[in-house]
Design a protein around this motif. Structure first.
Motif, PDB file in Angstrom:
ATOM      1  N   THR A 140      35.245  66.670 137.454  1.00 37.68           N
ATOM      2  CA  THR A 140      34.223  66.342 138.468  1.00 37.68           C
ATOM      3  C   THR A 140      34.783  66.394 139.890  1.00 37.68           C
ATOM      4  O   THR A 140      34.028  66.565 140.847  1.00 37.68           O
ATOM      5  N   PHE A 141      36.116  66.263 140.063  1.00 34.65           N
ATOM      6  CA  PHE A 141      36.721  66.284 141.396  1.00 34.65           C
ATOM      7  C   PHE A 141      37.432  67.612 141.710  1.00 34.65           C
ATOM      8  O   PHE A 141      38.219  67.688 142.658  1.00 34.65           O
ATOM      9  N   ALA A 142      37.186  68.664 140.925  1.00 36.73           N
ATOM     10  CA  ALA A 142      37.908  69.933 141.119  1.00 36.73           C
ATOM     11  C   ALA A 142      37.711  70.500 142.528  1.00 36.73           C
ATOM     12  O   ALA A 142      38.671  70.942 143.165  1.00 36.73           O
ATOM     13  N   THR A 199      46.832  62.040 145.394  1.00 42.33           N
ATOM     14  CA  THR A 199      45.837  62.885 144.788  1.00 42.33           C
ATOM     15  C   THR A 199      44.447  62.443 145.197  1.00 42.33           C
ATOM     16  O   THR A 199      44.303  61.696 146.161  1.00 42.33           O
ATOM     17  N   VAL A 200      43.432  62.741 144.367  1.00 42.13           N
ATOM     18  CA  VAL A 200      42.039  62.388 144.685  1.00 42.13           C
ATOM     19  C   VAL A 200      41.643  61.059 144.045  1.00 42.13           C
ATOM     20  O   VAL A 200      41.046  60.204 144.690  1.00 42.13           O
ATOM     21  N   HIS A 201      41.952  60.873 142.774  1.00 49.13           N
ATOM     22  CA  HIS A 201      41.455  59.735 141.984  1.00 49.13           C
ATOM     23  C   HIS A 201      42.362  58.510 142.185  1.00 49.13           C
ATOM     24  O   HIS A 201      43.595  58.593 142.038  1.00 49.13           O
ATOM     25  N   SER A 202      41.748  57.372 142.484  1.00 40.87           N
ATOM     26  CA  SER A 202      42.526  56.160 142.794  1.00 40.87           C
ATOM     27  C   SER A 202      43.447  55.733 141.652  1.00 40.87           C
ATOM     28  O   SER A 202      44.583  55.314 141.892  1.00 40.87           O
ATOM     29  N   GLY A 203      42.973  55.820 140.415  1.00 46.02           N
ATOM     30  CA  GLY A 203      43.792  55.388 139.282  1.00 46.02           C
ATOM     31  C   GLY A 203      45.015  56.272 139.114  1.00 46.02           C
ATOM     32  O   GLY A 203      46.124  55.797 138.826  1.00 46.02           O
ATOM     33  N   PRO A 236      46.410  62.405 150.088  1.00 47.10           N
ATOM     34  CA  PRO A 236      45.438  63.099 150.918  1.00 47.10           C
ATOM     35  C   PRO A 236      43.976  62.782 150.573  1.00 47.10           C
ATOM     36  O   PRO A 236      43.078  63.443 151.063  1.00 47.10           O
ATOM     37  N   ASN A 237      43.750  61.800 149.703  1.00 49.96           N
ATOM     38  CA  ASN A 237      42.379  61.323 149.463  1.00 49.96           C
ATOM     39  C   ASN A 237      42.365  59.914 148.890  1.00 49.96           C
ATOM     40  O   ASN A 237      41.908  58.991 149.562  1.00 49.96           O
ATOM     41  N   ALA A 238      42.789  59.744 147.651  1.00 47.41           N
ATOM     42  CA  ALA A 238      42.551  58.506 146.891  1.00 47.41           C
ATOM     43  C   ALA A 238      42.656  57.247 147.757  1.00 47.41           C
ATOM     44  O   ALA A 238      43.667  57.013 148.404  1.00 47.41           O
ATOM     45  N   GLY A 239      41.582  56.448 147.714  1.00 47.48           N
ATOM     46  CA  GLY A 239      41.508  55.292 148.608  1.00 47.48           C
ATOM     47  C   GLY A 239      42.061  54.004 148.040  1.00 47.48           C
ATOM     48  O   GLY A 239      42.012  52.969 148.730  1.00 47.48           O
ATOM     49  N   ALA A 240      42.610  54.020 146.822  1.00 47.91           N
ATOM     50  CA  ALA A 240      43.083  52.790 146.158  1.00 47.91           C
ATOM     51  C   ALA A 240      43.676  51.797 147.160  1.00 47.91           C
ATOM     52  O   ALA A 240      44.718  52.072 147.767  1.00 47.91           O
ATOM     53  N   SER A 296      44.114  59.761 154.504  1.00 50.52           N
ATOM     54  CA  SER A 296      42.676  59.724 154.254  1.00 50.52           C
ATOM     55  C   SER A 296      42.023  58.408 154.704  1.00 50.52           C
ATOM     56  O   SER A 296      41.578  58.284 155.848  1.00 50.52           O
ATOM     57  N   PHE A 297      41.988  57.404 153.852  1.00 54.74           N
ATOM     58  CA  PHE A 297      41.214  56.176 154.088  1.00 54.74           C
ATOM     59  C   PHE A 297      41.585  55.192 152.992  1.00 54.74           C
ATOM     60  O   PHE A 297      42.184  55.592 151.980  1.00 54.74           O
ATOM     61  N   SER A 298      41.232  53.927 153.157  1.00 56.83           N
ATOM     62  CA  SER A 298      41.273  53.006 152.015  1.00 56.83           C
ATOM     63  C   SER A 298      39.840  52.847 151.524  1.00 56.83           C
ATOM     64  O   SER A 298      38.893  52.978 152.323  1.00 56.83           O
ATOM     65  N   LYS A 313      32.863  52.636 137.294  1.00 61.53           N
ATOM     66  CA  LYS A 313      33.699  51.449 137.063  1.00 61.53           C
ATOM     67  C   LYS A 313      35.174  51.842 137.069  1.00 61.53           C
ATOM     68  O   LYS A 313      35.773  52.134 136.038  1.00 61.53           O
ATOM     69  N   TYR A 314      35.745  51.944 138.229  1.00 64.86           N
ATOM     70  CA  TYR A 314      37.213  52.123 138.381  1.00 64.86           C
ATOM     71  C   TYR A 314      37.548  51.710 139.803  1.00 64.86           C
ATOM     72  O   TYR A 314      36.650  51.379 140.593  1.00 64.86           O
ATOM     73  N   ALA A 315      38.850  51.748 140.138  1.00 63.20           N
ATOM     74  CA  ALA A 315      39.297  51.166 141.413  1.00 63.20           C
ATOM     75  C   ALA A 315      38.458  51.608 142.612  1.00 63.20           C
ATOM     76  O   ALA A 315      38.046  50.769 143.433  1.00 63.20           O
ATOM     77  N   ALA A 316      38.186  52.912 142.734  1.00 68.08           N
ATOM     78  CA  ALA A 316      37.493  53.385 143.936  1.00 68.08           C
ATOM     79  C   ALA A 316      36.089  52.790 144.050  1.00 68.08           C
ATOM     80  O   ALA A 316      35.686  52.336 145.125  1.00 68.08           O
ATOM     81  N   GLY A 317      35.350  52.819 142.932  1.00 64.59           N
ATOM     82  CA  GLY A 317      33.994  52.267 142.950  1.00 64.59           C
ATOM     83  C   GLY A 317      34.012  50.768 143.217  1.00 64.59           C
ATOM     84  O   GLY A 317      33.283  50.257 144.075  1.00 64.59           O
ATOM     85  N   PHE A 339      29.764  57.476 144.775  1.00 65.77           N
ATOM     86  CA  PHE A 339      30.077  58.548 143.818  1.00 65.77           C
ATOM     87  C   PHE A 339      30.635  59.698 144.640  1.00 65.77           C
ATOM     88  O   PHE A 339      30.444  59.733 145.861  1.00 65.77           O
ATOM     89  N   ALA A 340      31.285  60.638 143.991  1.00 69.39           N
ATOM     90  CA  ALA A 340      31.850  61.783 144.719  1.00 69.39           C
ATOM     91  C   ALA A 340      31.848  63.006 143.817  1.00 69.39           C
ATOM     92  O   ALA A 340      31.687  62.888 142.592  1.00 69.39           O
ATOM     93  N   GLY A 341      32.018  64.184 144.439  1.00 70.58           N
ATOM     94  CA  GLY A 341      32.137  65.429 143.676  1.00 70.58           C
ATOM     95  C   GLY A 341      30.910  65.727 142.843  1.00 70.58           C
ATOM     96  O   GLY A 341      29.767  65.476 143.247  1.00 70.58           O
TER      97      GLY A 341
HETATM   98  C1  BEZ Z   1      39.080  57.755 144.715  1.00 72.32           C
HETATM   99  O1  BEZ Z   1      39.174  57.736 143.481  1.00 72.32           O
HETATM  100  O2  BEZ Z   1      39.779  57.031 145.433  1.00 72.32           O
HETATM  101  C2  BEZ Z   1      38.100  58.683 145.375  1.00 72.32           C
HETATM  102  C3  BEZ Z   1      37.654  59.799 144.721  1.00 72.32           C
HETATM  103  C4  BEZ Z   1      36.781  60.651 145.352  1.00 72.32           C
HETATM  104  C5  BEZ Z   1      36.368  60.409 146.644  1.00 72.32           C
HETATM  105  C6  BEZ Z   1      36.812  59.281 147.300  1.00 72.32           C
HETATM  106  C7  BEZ Z   1      37.684  58.401 146.658  1.00 72.32           C
END
Ligand code: BEZ
Length: 393
Positions: free
Chosen positions: A45-47, A106-110, A129-133, A149-151, A177-181, A231-233
């Motif tokens: 989903t994040f490709a 990476t992209v995914h926080s986990g 460069p993305n994951a906001g964890a 990127s951002f938190s 239901k994971y760290a980012a959400g 949500f993203a991607g």
């Molecule tokens: C994340 O998992 O941190 C995330 C994924 C996609 C967009 C923004 C944050």
């Protein structure tokens, strides 16, 4: 005698050759290629997010003539599939097998939290460069870990203020239901409840599921004043379409962290029209720095850039700032960090600085979807700094 003369002659030749080599080749590891490990999602989903980050990163490396601090850049890539269960093995492929000098991902926080753990344990420089964890620049913060990127807290908090100011009182949230959400909702709730509102229900489904129907029925029954979402991607595309198709868009305004409409508008079509989101980038910022970036990106990739491309580009800018200060030596971590700490990073999003915990201090924009753009409405929060709870730097 002849043998001795021959040996001396050979020795003299060998030392002359060594002296010549020393003159022509710069000394030490700095003369070697800079091995950059890209750990990003190239499937799932994040490709599209992973590809945009790599494009942005490579664009800046190309602008630098393919070299950072005089070292030719060599890329090593791993598809992390946004799968936390494979994350430690994947990052070790780059660190232990490929011996990379720096990690970008990476992209995914986990997945990012697993990367941060390996980076911390091995002392490898990591730029996220993305994951906001929140934890990456919170309890897990480290001298060698940085984020371009951002938190997760930042866009959520900015939107909490916006929705409270609009006078909405009761809000339902919906996310993966994971760290980012979870953290995006937490940031939203903190500001929204401070502003007098109340989050009445927190709905979620496992990442990366997109079976939203039952949750949309719950929202319709709860009749809140508004909905906040992360949500993203690919998941963001489906959620926005399903929300509109369920008839909710007309009756219950939908707000989100900007990932819900960034890089997704072509696929979302009319379902996204008019949506308000908060993020550290917008399509119509219009300063010369952003215009030049957008033009170069469009020319190179025949695509419009999005927030992910900007974050990848800025990760390369940050790497260059740090390594220019150490003359390309990745072992000089303190000098690398000091250079970034005092830098003003000239980003297409607008210049930003690094907080003490190594997260961007940056403006959060309120944007509205108009046509195929996330158009700037206003600056929702100026120079927003993540609270970096738990960071001991
Ligand atoms: C994340 O998992 O941190 C995330 C994924 C996609 C967009 C923004 C944050």
């Amino acid at each position: 005698m002849t043998t001795r003369r021959h040996a001396l002659h050979t020795l003299a030749l060998a030392s002359a050759a060594a002296a010549l080599m020393a003159l022509s080749a710069p000394a030490g590891a700095q003369s070697q290629k800079l091995k950059v490990g890209l750990m990003l999602p190239y499937t799932g989903t994040f490709a599209a997010l992973g590809n945009a980050i790599e494009n942005g990163f490579r664009l800046h490396v190309t602008e630098l003539g393919g070299k950072i601090a005089g070292r030719e850049v060599e890329f090593f890539k791993v598809d992390d599939e946004s799968d936390p269960s494979k994350a430690t093995d994947n990052v070790n492929k780059l660190v232990k097998r490929d011996n990379v000098d720096v990690l970008i991902g990476t992209v995914h926080s986990g997945v990012a939290m697993a990367m941060a753990k390996v980076a911390k344990d091995t002392g490898t420089i990591l730029i996220v460069p993305n994951a906001g964890a929140d934890a990456v620049t919170g309890p897990m913060c480290a001298p060698n870990i940085f984020r371009s990127s951002f938190s997760n807290w930042q866009p959520g908090y900015a939107m909490g203020e916006v929705v409270a100011k609009k006078g909405h009182k009761k809000v339902v949230t919906i996310t993966w239901k994971y760290a980012a959400g979870d953290e995006s909702v937490k940031g939203f709730k903190e500001a929204f409840e401070k502003g007098g509102g109340q989050v009445t229900k927190e709905l979620s489904l496992p990442f990366p599921n997109v079976e939203f129907q039952a949750l949309l029925t719950e929202i319709a029954a709860a009749k809140p004043d508004a909905v906040y979402t992360f949500f993203a991607g690919g998941g963001a595309v489906k959620f926005v379409k399903d929300y509109a198709a369920a008839g909710l868009k007309k009756s219950i305004p939908l707000y989100g962290a900007g990932f819900i409409t960034d890089g997704t508008l072509e696929a979302q079509g009319d379902a996204a029209a008019g949506l308000l989101t908060t993020l550290h980038y917008a399509d119509s910022l219009n300063p010369p720095r952003d215009n030049a970036f957008r033009l170069a990106y469009a020319k190179t990739y025949k695509l419009q850039p999005d927030v992910y491309a900007v974050q990848g580009y800025d990760a390369a800018q940050m790497l260059a700032i740090g390594l220019n200060a150490t003359k390309g030596d990745v072992s000089k971590k303190a000098e690398f960090a000091a250079a970034l700490q005092k830098a003003k990073i000239d980003s297409p999003r607008g210049a930003f600085t690094m907080s003490k915990s190594h997260n961007p201090v940056q403006d959060m924009y309120l944007r509205e979807v108009v046509g195929k753009e996330n158009k700037l409405v206003s600056v929702a929060s100026k120079g927003l700094t993540d609270p970096a709870r738990g960071c001991k730097l």
